[in-house]
Motif scaffolding. Structure first.
Motif, short mmCIF file in Angstrom:
data_model
loop_
_atom_site.label_atom_id
_atom_site.label_comp_id
_atom_site.label_asym_id
_atom_site.label_seq_id
_atom_site.Cartn_x
_atom_site.Cartn_y
_atom_site.Cartn_z
N MET A 180 0.81 -1.21 0.00
CA MET A 180 0.00 0.00 0.00
C MET A 180 0.85 1.26 0.00
SD MET A 180 -3.13 -1.03 2.53
CE MET A 180 -4.01 0.40 1.93
N SER A 181 2.03 1.18 0.58
CA SER A 181 2.90 2.36 0.64
C SER A 181 4.34 1.88 0.73
CB SER A 181 2.56 3.24 1.84
OG SER A 181 3.42 4.36 1.90
N LEU A 182 5.23 2.50 -0.08
CA LEU A 182 6.65 2.15 -0.08
C LEU A 182 7.47 3.43 -0.17
CD1 LEU A 182 8.84 -0.05 -0.16
CD2 LEU A 182 8.60 -0.09 -2.65
N VAL A 204 9.37 3.24 9.42
CA VAL A 204 8.47 2.45 8.59
C VAL A 204 8.84 2.67 7.12
CG1 VAL A 204 6.09 2.00 7.91
CG2 VAL A 204 6.63 2.59 10.28
N VAL A 205 9.25 1.58 6.45
CA VAL A 205 9.66 1.65 5.06
C VAL A 205 8.49 1.35 4.12
CG1 VAL A 205 11.22 0.69 3.33
CG2 VAL A 205 12.01 1.03 5.68
N ALA A 206 7.64 0.41 4.51
CA ALA A 206 6.53 0.02 3.64
C ALA A 206 5.36 -0.44 4.50
CB ALA A 206 6.94 -1.08 2.67
N LEU A 207 4.15 -0.26 3.94
CA LEU A 207 2.92 -0.76 4.57
C LEU A 207 2.35 -1.81 3.63
CD1 LEU A 207 0.89 -0.53 6.88
CD2 LEU A 207 -0.35 1.16 5.52
N ILE A 208 2.16 -3.04 4.14
CA ILE A 208 1.79 -4.18 3.31
C ILE A 208 0.49 -4.77 3.84
CG2 ILE A 208 2.53 -6.42 2.44
CD1 ILE A 208 5.40 -5.55 3.02
N SER A 209 -0.44 -5.03 2.91
CA SER A 209 -1.70 -5.69 3.26
C SER A 209 -1.63 -7.14 2.79
CB SER A 209 -2.88 -4.97 2.59
OG SER A 209 -4.08 -5.68 2.80
N ILE A 210 -1.92 -8.08 3.70
CA ILE A 210 -1.89 -9.51 3.40
C ILE A 210 -3.23 -10.11 3.83
CG2 ILE A 210 -0.74 -11.70 3.84
CD1 ILE A 210 1.80 -10.16 4.46
N SER A 211 -3.94 -10.71 2.89
CA SER A 211 -5.27 -11.25 3.19
C SER A 211 -5.45 -12.59 2.47
CB SER A 211 -6.36 -10.26 2.77
OG SER A 211 -6.28 -9.99 1.37
N ASP A 212 -6.45 -13.35 2.94
CA ASP A 212 -6.79 -14.64 2.34
C ASP A 212 -8.31 -14.75 2.34
OD1 ASP A 212 -7.24 -17.42 1.79
OD2 ASP A 212 -5.16 -17.79 2.37
N ARG A 213 -8.91 -15.06 1.19
CA ARG A 213 -10.37 -15.09 1.06
C ARG A 213 -10.98 -16.29 1.76
NH1 ARG A 213 -12.16 -14.72 -4.90
NH2 ARG A 213 -14.17 -14.42 -3.85
N ASP A 214 -10.15 -17.29 2.08
CA ASP A 214 -10.69 -18.46 2.77
C ASP A 214 -10.97 -18.10 4.23
OD1 ASP A 214 -10.52 -20.14 0.52
OD2 ASP A 214 -8.37 -20.40 0.85
N PHE A 263 15.99 -5.34 7.95
CA PHE A 263 14.56 -5.03 7.96
C PHE A 263 13.82 -6.16 8.67
CE2 PHE A 263 16.40 -3.08 4.20
CZ PHE A 263 15.97 -1.76 4.33
N LYS A 264 12.63 -5.84 9.17
CA LYS A 264 11.77 -6.85 9.78
C LYS A 264 10.32 -6.48 9.53
CE LYS A 264 11.39 -4.81 14.42
NZ LYS A 264 11.59 -5.04 15.86
N LEU A 265 9.46 -7.51 9.56
CA LEU A 265 8.02 -7.34 9.39
C LEU A 265 7.35 -7.32 10.75
CD1 LEU A 265 6.93 -9.58 6.39
CD2 LEU A 265 6.75 -7.11 6.55
N LEU A 266 6.42 -6.37 10.92
CA LEU A 266 5.68 -6.26 12.17
C LEU A 266 4.20 -6.16 11.85
CD1 LEU A 266 5.77 -5.93 15.26
CD2 LEU A 266 5.88 -3.46 14.89
N SER A 267 3.41 -7.04 12.46
CA SER A 267 1.96 -7.01 12.27
C SER A 267 1.39 -5.85 13.07
CB SER A 267 1.34 -8.33 12.73
OG SER A 267 -0.07 -8.27 12.60
N THR A 268 0.64 -4.97 12.37
CA THR A 268 0.11 -3.78 13.02
C THR A 268 -1.36 -3.95 13.40
OG1 THR A 268 -0.32 -2.84 10.83
CG2 THR A 268 1.75 -2.23 11.92
N PHE A 269 -2.19 -4.42 12.45
CA PHE A 269 -3.61 -4.58 12.76
C PHE A 269 -4.22 -5.50 11.72
CE2 PHE A 269 -8.04 -3.33 12.10
CZ PHE A 269 -8.54 -3.58 13.39
N LYS A 270 -4.87 -6.56 12.22
CA LYS A 270 -5.57 -7.51 11.36
C LYS A 270 -4.65 -7.96 10.23
CE LYS A 270 -9.99 -7.18 10.73
NZ LYS A 270 -11.33 -6.73 10.39
N ASN A 271 -4.94 -7.57 9.00
CA ASN A 271 -4.19 -8.06 7.85
C ASN A 271 -3.08 -7.11 7.41
OD1 ASN A 271 -5.87 -10.32 7.71
ND2 ASN A 271 -7.35 -9.24 6.42
N TYR A 272 -2.74 -6.15 8.24
CA TYR A 272 -1.75 -5.16 7.84
C TYR A 272 -0.43 -5.41 8.55
CZ TYR A 272 -5.38 -2.57 5.45
OH TYR A 272 -6.37 -2.20 4.60
N HIS A 273 0.67 -5.27 7.78
CA HIS A 273 2.02 -5.45 8.30
C HIS A 273 2.87 -4.24 7.89
CE1 HIS A 273 0.40 -9.50 8.34
NE2 HIS A 273 1.37 -9.87 9.16
N SER A 274 3.80 -3.88 8.76
CA SER A 274 4.73 -2.79 8.48
C SER A 274 6.13 -3.35 8.31
CB SER A 274 4.73 -1.76 9.62
OG SER A 274 3.47 -1.14 9.73
#
Length: 771
Positions: free
Chosen positions: A328-330, A343-353, A371-382
């Motif tokens: 969503m943002s880089l 925060v370098v990027a905002l990433i949305s990760i979802s699964d329809r199942d 760099f590292k990934l951090l879960s911020t809320f529900k399906n969003y990672h920073s």
């Protein structure tokens, strides 16, 4: 608030501009910073139903919202919004719940429904009716039914908590076709909203004779569970209805009267003869997970009678959807001096199942990146910066974000992020070594290129653009040396004279073009190498009187030639030769310059006068020389032999002898002259000794250069030698004593000068000097 959420609610069908909430105040943001920090709302995959007034921080309705269109019959209808601000980047999660209003009236599948009921039907016979549907939810969709007044029929409602109510038309009084062939009833459905809305269907009941037993299913409702990946043609269920009549009245055909939703006709097919239901189209749990089919079993009697049942098909989820990754943002490029936690990027990760099929775990490859990934809320990672960056070690990172669900088999998806690192000026120019030693021959042409210094800077662009200059804070060198600001080439601006300048020591500084700029420096020592450009100079003689009564023995010294060469080393090492030494009774020392008798002389030689020509040469290449002329007179008859030498470059003639009466005067004059010459020699010896003790400071130590003849008799060079040192050395006069071997040149080691002398023929001493 950055990791939590705000929850608002607003009724559907709200007008544009309807107030929702003071979002800026609730998020803890100042209204004045909304515009500078680029406050914006993001509603992924949905229309822009809401907008924020950045002037007052109020969230308001932007367009009409139809809850039924947006969420169908879901119990909770929520629109997920993301509030983003930059500088620094933060994300806030906002939920707006759309509450239902009673804006949908109950609707029956048809506006008119016809029934045929045999007059022989018994009392309390029940005939199923299809109920109405209401697109609203909750109390607004709770339906109640009423039937218009009729003495023969009443309405029975059986509540089904899972899928609404089942309606039956109950025969309260036997029918008489002759009395009434058709009955017209009005069935009304009323919802529970305020105000109440209603829907109606016209029921037309025809009374027939004869066939009085309708087909009957073994159960009124069938429930089936079906996987969404079921193949076409798969048997879903086989329905079975029975008819107590016989003959044609017992033959049954099955028809599917209604499908809910309507596209169920494209997914399932009913065999009219066998009552089997098969899969017809591809099922997708994510598209629709529940189907309802009304099946009618009708006999072939006259009139035909029918029975009804309801088939409920629930589609089960399988893991057929891989996770979806959306950046969503880089914010690139990333400066190498960025703070940790940025925060370098905002990433949305979802699964329809759903359930385990929709639970996603994330990973970042390669391991060991900063760099590292951090879960911020529900399906969003920073994507955060976890370690310091260094562009000189790694200028770009290719990161692979992988998302994997927990289904069986597990599905995964990956996305590649290219994160370039931008340069900052954090490296000063550096030279390959801390100092350079350069040897330059004297008498060089003006502007000659003598050396090139080069510094390197691992930065890029203007941060690595290097310029050079001389550090002249302690001593001005601009008249001797210059450096090209771009190439680092060193030039000698004027011819260098070893007899004036032996060493130039200075610092060259390198500066990059970054902001702020960084500097490095290197020490350069330029040693001037002597060339044979000075001719030996003869400057004095020594006279020794010889008495006639004492014969002159072989090897007896009668005089000495003194010469000096302004050069150094081999170029100043002098030797003496007789121009015509074959028949002469005199000889000269090769390195001492002493004039002595080659053989014994006695009174038999008689009186005579002789002119000697002595050649003085240095050891340079090519060798330079000068001549000295010596006149020797011999006097007999008991008079002392007097040798008088006069040196000049042009030569000379012997002086006339004095009368015998003046012999004492001559002896006195010779004595005075000898004393005067001795005083000069002592003075020069003391002066050379004093000058030899002087030292000129440069760099980390001292350097003293000394010249000597090979055989141990010293020729002193009195001249001024200047030393220019960029680090603050002094210039002064000194005497040089240096002995060179033809095969071993002068050497410089760790900033010190050393000279080693090898033994030569006819010499018993070995002189070495190191400072």
């Amino acid at each position: 608030m950055g990791s939590g959420q705000l929850h608002y609610s607003v009724p559907e069908e709200s007008q544009h501009g309807t107030f929702v909430g003071r979002i800026a105040q609730d998020l803890g943001l100042e209204v004045e910073e909304l515009v500078p920090r680029l406050f914006r709302m993001v509603s992924k995959g949905q229309e822009e139903y809401f907008e924020v007034n950045v002037q007052n921080g109020i969230l308001f309705v932007n367009s009409r919202i139809d809850r039924e269109e947006l969420c169908d019959r879901s119990a909770v209808c929520v629109i997920h919004l993301e509030a983003l601000v930059d500088k620094p980047l933060k994300v806030f999660h906002v939920e707006v719940e759309i509450t239902d209003i009673n804006d949908n009236a109950p609707i029956f599948p048809v506006t008119e429904k016809q029934f045929t009921i045999a007059e022989s039907s018994s009392r309390d016979s029940r005939f199923p009716l299809e109920g109405a549907s209401d697109a609203d939810i909750g109390a607004n969709s709770l339906l109640s039914y009423r039937l218009s007044t009729n003495p023969h029929f009443s309405l029975e409602t059986i509540e089904n908590h899972e899928r609404g109510a089942s309606l039956f038309l109950v025969l309260n009084k036997p029918l008489d076709r002759e009395e009434c062939a058709a009955h017209h009833l009005l069935l009304t459905a009323v919802d529970g909203g305020q105000p109440q809305l209603t829907g109606t269907v016209q029921l037309i009941i025809k009374v027939l004779d004869a066939n009085d037993n309708p087909p009957v299913f073994n159960q009124s409702v069938y429930k089936v569970h079906l996987l969404e990946n079921s193949e076409n043609g798969l048997l879903v269920i086989k329905l079975n209805a029975t008819d107590l009549d016989e003959g044609t009245n017992k033959e049954i055909t099955y028809t599917s009267s209604t499908f809910s939703p309507a596209n169920g006709k494209e997914k399932f097919i009913l065999d009219q003869k066998t009552g089997e239901i098969h899969v017809k189209g591809n099922l997708d749990f994510e598209d629709k997970n529940f189907y309802e089919i009304q099946v009618e079993a009708k006999d072939t009697g006259n009139p035909p009678l029918s029975g009804h049942c309801k088939v409920l098909i629930e589609v089960l989820d399988v893991n057929d959807n891989a996770p979806e990754i959306s950046v969503m943002s880089l914010l690139v490029p990333v400066p190498e001096d960025s703070p940790l936690g940025m925060v370098v990027a905002l990433i949305s990760i979802s699964d329809r199942d759903i359930d385990a099929n929709g639970q996603v775990s994330t990973s970042l490859w390669p391991h060991g990146t900063p760099f590292k990934l951090l879960s911020t809320f529900k399906n969003y990672h920073s994507l955060l910066l976890a370690q310091p960056l260094d562009r000189e070690q790694e200028a770009e990172y290719r990161l692979v974000v992988t998302a994997q669900d927990q289904g069986t088999p597990s599905l995964s998806a990956s996305s590649t992020l290219v994160v370039p690192i931008s340069d900052v000026n954090d490296n000063a120019p550096a030279f390959a070594q801390p100092s350079y030693t350069v040897f330059v021959k004297e008498n060089n042409p003006p502007g000659a290129h003598i050396f090139t210094v080069s510094a390197s800077d691992p930065d890029v662009a203007e941060n690595s653009l290097i310029s050079y200059w001389l550090d002249e804070k302690l001593w001005p060198l601009s008249s001797y040396i210059s450096v090209h600001s771009e190439s680092g080439k060193l030039y000698a601006l004027q011819p260098l004279d070893y007899e004036e300048v032996k060493l130039l020591e200075f610092q060259v500084r390198a500066k990059d073009a970054g902001l702020p700029s960084l500097c490095g420096n290197v020490t350069v020592q330029v040693f001037v190498v002597d060339e044979n450009d000075n001719t030996p100079v003869v400057y004095g003689t020594e006279v020794i009187p010889i008495s006639l009564t004492v014969p002159v023995t072989a090897g007896q010294a009668v005089g000495k030639i003194h010469a000096m060469d302004a050069d150094s080393g081999y170029n100043a090492w002098l030797r003496y030769e007789m121009h015509e030494a074959i028949s002469s009774p005199w000889r000269v020392g090769l390195y001492s310059g002493e004039i002595s008798a080659a053989r014994s002389l006695d009174d038999t030689e008689g009186s005579y006068s002789q002119r000697l020509l002595v050649l003085v040469k240095d050891h340079g290449k090519p060798a330079l020389s000068s001549t000295a002329t010596l006149s020797v007179s011999m006097v007999m008859n008991s008079q002392a032999v007097h040798g008088d030498a006069h040196l000049s470059r042009k030569g000379g003639s012997p002086k006339p002898l004095m009368e015998n009466a003046n012999v004492y005067l001559i002896i006195a004059i010779c004595s005075v002259s000898s004393l005067f010459l001795l005083a000069i020699i002592v003075y020069m010896a003391l002066r050379c000794r004093f000058q030899a003790k002087e030292a000129v400071v440069y760099g980390p130590g001292t350097a003293a250069l000394v010249c000597a003849s090979e055989v141990g008799s010293w020729s002193y060079s009195n001249r001024h030698s200047h030393l220019l040192a960029g680090m603050g050395g002094e210039a002064g006069a000194k005497s040089d004593l240096m002995v060179f071997s033809p095969s071993i040149p002068a050497c410089v080691e760790n900033g010190q000068v050393g000279v080693v002398k090898e033994p030569v023929p006819n010499s018993s001493e070995q002189v070495s000097y190191k400072n």
